[in-house]
Design an enzyme around this catalytic site. Structure first.
Site, PDB file in Angstrom:
ATOM      1  N   LYS A   1       0.868  -1.185   0.000  1.00 52.19           N
ATOM      2  CA  LYS A   1       0.000   0.000   0.000  1.00 52.19           C
ATOM      3  C   LYS A   1       0.901   1.230   0.000  1.00 52.19           C
ATOM      4  O   LYS A   1       1.464   1.605   1.026  1.00 52.19           O
ATOM      5  CB  LYS A   1      -0.927   0.016   1.208  1.00 52.19           C
ATOM      6  CG  LYS A   1      -1.944   1.161   1.177  1.00 52.19           C
ATOM      7  CD  LYS A   1      -2.890   1.094   2.360  1.00 52.19           C
ATOM      8  CE  LYS A   1      -3.955   2.182   2.271  1.00 52.19           C
ATOM      9  NZ  LYS A   1      -3.387   3.536   2.244  1.00 52.19           N
TER      10      LYS A   1
ATOM     11  N   CYS B   1      24.875  24.549  31.135  1.00 47.89           N
ATOM     12  CA  CYS B   1      24.593  23.122  30.999  1.00 47.89           C
ATOM     13  C   CYS B   1      23.725  22.640  32.155  1.00 47.89           C
ATOM     14  O   CYS B   1      24.056  22.882  33.322  1.00 47.89           O
ATOM     15  CB  CYS B   1      25.902  22.343  30.964  1.00 47.89           C
ATOM     16  SG  CYS B   1      25.687  20.553  30.944  1.00 47.89           S
TER      17      CYS B   1
END
Length: 698
Positions: free
Chosen positions: A119, A425
């Site tokens: 399909k 960080c």
């Protein structure tokens, strides 16, 4: 109005809108799975409430209306869609086989032969050939009337303009126009280079190309085609089976997908479904399921149609690779090399066969392109083992709030602000930087960041860096996991008792490792700089820095100047160091965490010879010369040859360029030798190199 009435009206409005987006605008705002879910809900409501079913319901029609910009084409044989089996597992195939057998009234000992196909995820097209010549191509449209797109279809090389062999008087071929994944990636790369909008998926790109008014635009998009069915046929004895018909189409020169099979019964269908699922992600194009068709055309006629669908065919889908969900938060993850990646935290959604709660957003540029915000309804894609990603935002579902313009007026604005990348960080608190020309942000705390710890330690101990024998991957994993080593400085604090407690680490192994660690305390400045793992600083650059500054303190002082332009200027005065490398060095050495670890390493006995800069430049016969080594030398290893070159004041580079003074070529020299000959670079063998090294400097 009753509740079913209201819901039916809502569903019809939504489905008509999504139909128009998909079939007419080629810009769907929701994934196929969401459309299917709403469609099936409407089917169930209409089945439970027959009085609500109307002829203009989306369940009674196919696709959307043709655009007025194209000439309408009335299909002689309607282009109908087929039923979708919602059971993703084996039950989907078994259900279809049971329905077919029931409709045909077959006894239990007889099985049905089926043609099983893929399909495709593209755009349905009807090609009309008259006496073997392509005269018209049309889209599905609403199933009854489509759009004339012949001018664009003619640009697809795979589609023959004339059929091979003895062609019928009229042959309408039904099939799918699609775009291969590699072609899609190349198309999007070109779009980015041109600064134009990229496409969400290959299906949209293919459909948009087919429905361009200017065929030159379609010609620039690499489209493909597979045939899978028939429309009107005149003067042709159609083969008795569907598989035979596909073979005949292939003989006419039409492309037919080779991934098809003739099989029997539910077991055969299940085997086909499973085999395609196993290789789905390796296919060069997108599919969303497989299709089963009764192979015997006489049985197809006997089974006939129900409503808008043939009883003899069904689409058996795989779990959707795209689904809708909502963004509950946006966080960042720090990778092993310090790359900071934004991640969407999602309301759990079943997609691609698993429940997904996180999806990558790649980088800040991608976030801004999509304008993803907390609270948004998004399309999440997961294909195979690929990390789930957010591919689009459903803007009309964005949560809004009222904002006062003045005392008398308010306006609707997004409830949540745009996401911004962190400046420090989230793991170690070090500064976060974005290098020029890069999409990614990075943590500068390479020596202290937990997320980068194992990678940093392995690099620090590697042979070309501190050369700590015995400190490999598995041991680093253990040392970090049990908390014995957090930074490279901790390596020099290890004791034999703690090491001996580790798995597969007896007293002798521990003693050997400690001896290797102790030996590494005496190193060179170039090795130490390389061992720090500064981004963009390789062995050659580390040697250039050591040669230029002579002392580590001189390098740190230069990189840490308050005046950024002055610091970068000093760093770029080192030969072959440009602005990108200079920024990387400055970012690393201005991070207090990194400098603290360097001081701890020194305090634990790591040392090297230091010189005044004027003493560093060797006065050898190769002073100022650049040499490249290629192939295998008779007696010298490549490292030995490089060491001799550098000791004589030369530079051992990795690639040949106009700046190369000599190429040292051994056995099996490859492309570097060709490049040197092309540029006229002098070629030396090992003997000539040794002779050159023996010369006294001028």
């Amino acid at each position: 109005m009753s509740s079913p009435n209201r819901r039916v009206a809502q569903l019809r409005e939504l489905l008509r809108r999504y139909n128009r987006e998909y079939h007419e605008l080629d810009a769907p705002s929701v994934p196929d799975a969401e459309y299917d879910r709403l469609f099936h809900e409407l089917e169930e409501l209409e089945a439970a409430n027959p009085g609500l079913k109307t002829l203009d319901s989306p369940t009674q029609r196919v696709g959307g209306r043709p655009l007025t910009a194209f000439e309408p084409v009335r299909h002689a044989v309607p282009m109908l869609s087929i039923r979708t089996e919602t059971d993703f597992g084996p039950g989907g195939a078994a259900n279809f086989d049971a329905r077919v057998r029931r409709e045909l009234g077959l006894p239990s000992h007889l099985s049905v032969e089926y043609a099983a196909e893929l399909k495709f995820d593209g755009l349905a097209i009807s090609l009309r050939y008259e006496s073997g010549v392509l005269v018209r191509a049309a889209t599905r449209g609403d199933g009854e009337t489509g759009e004339d797109v012949t001018h664009n279809i003619r640009t697809i090389d795979q589609i023959p303009l004339c059929l091979a062999g003895q062609a019928p008087a009229v042959l309408e071929v039904r099939g799918e126009v699609y775009m291969r994944r590699d072609a899609f990636d190349a198309l999007n790369a070109r779009q980015r280079e041109l600064g134009e909008k990229t496409f969400v998926n290959p299906r949209n790109a293919a459909a948009g190309a087919v429905r361009q008014l200017d065929f030159k635009i379609a010609a620039k998009r690499p489209l493909s085609f597979f045939a899978y069915g028939l429309g009107e046929v005149v003067d042709w004895d159609i083969p008795l089976t569907h598989s035979g018909m596909l073979d005949a189409l292939a003989a006419f020169g039409l492309p037919v997908c080779p991934d098809r099979e003739v099989t029997r019964g539910a077991a055969g269908l299940i085997d086909f479904h499973d085999s395609i699922a196993a290789k789905r992600d390796k296919l060069p194009f997108d599919i969303d399921g497989v299709v089963y068709k009764v192979n015997d055309r006489a049985l197809q006629t006997q089974l006939g149609f129900v409503s808008r669908e043939p009883r003899w065919a069904v689409a058996h889908k795989y779990p959707a690779q795209e689904m809708l969900t909502t963004v509950e938060a946006i966080n960042v993850q720090v990778g092993r090399t310090g790359t900071i990646t934004p991640v969407a935290r999602l309301a759990p959604v079943f997609v691609g066969g698993v429940t997904v709660t996180n999806a990558t957003l790649h980088n800040i540029d991608r976030i801004r392109q999509l304008d993803v915000r907390v609270g948004d309804t998004v399309i999440v894609r997961r294909a195979g083992d690929v990390i789930p990603e957010v591919v689009d935002v459903v803007m009309d579902r964005r949560p809004l709030r009222e904002e006062s313009v003045d005392l008398l007026e308010t306006r609707q604005v997004p409830q949540y602000e745009p996401f911004e990348m962190p400046t420090s960080c989230p793991v170690c608190g070090s500064h976060v930087v974005r290098e020029e020309g890069e999409a990614a942000y990075r943590c500068t705390g390479g020596l202290v960041c937990t997320a980068q710890r194992k990678q940093a330690l392995l690099h620090f101990a590697s042979r070309r860096a501190m050369d700590i024998e015995g400190l490999g991957d598995k041991l680093v994993d253990q040392l970090v996991d049990v908390g014995l080593v957090r930074t490279p400085a901790d390596i020099y604090r290890l004791g034999i008792l703690k090491l001996a407690e580790l798995d597969r680490m007896a007293a002798k192994s521990a003693s050997n490792l400690l001896a290797g660690i102790d030996k590494s305390r005496n190193t060179t400045l170039a090795r130490f700089i390389f061992a720090l793992g500064i981004r963009n600083v390789g062995e050659t650059t580390a040697k250039d820095l050591a040669r230029h500054f002579g002392k580590l303190d001189g390098l740190i002082e230069a990189a840490s100047r308050e005046d950024e332009s002055a610091a970068l200027s000093v760093l770029q005065s080192v030969p072959d160091i440009g602005p990108v490398v200079a920024h990387s060095i400055r970012d690393f050495l201005r991070e207090p965490h990194n400098v603290e670890v360097i001081e701890q390493l020194r305090a634990n006995g790591v040392s090297w010879p230091e010189f005044e800069p004027s003493e560093v430049v060797p006065a050898g016969p190769l002073l100022g010369k650049t040499l490249v080594i290629t192939g295998t030398l008779p007696t010298l290893s490549r490292d030995e040859a490089k060491a001799l070159i550098e000791a004589a004041g030369g530079k051992a580079a990795g690639s040949v360029s106009k700046k190369t003074d000599y190429l040292v070529a051994g056995e099996a020299a490859g492309s570097k030798l060709d490049k040197a000959q092309e540029l006229g670079v002098p070629i030396l063998d090992e003997a000539a190199l040794l002779a050159l090294l023996a010369k006294q400097p001028e």
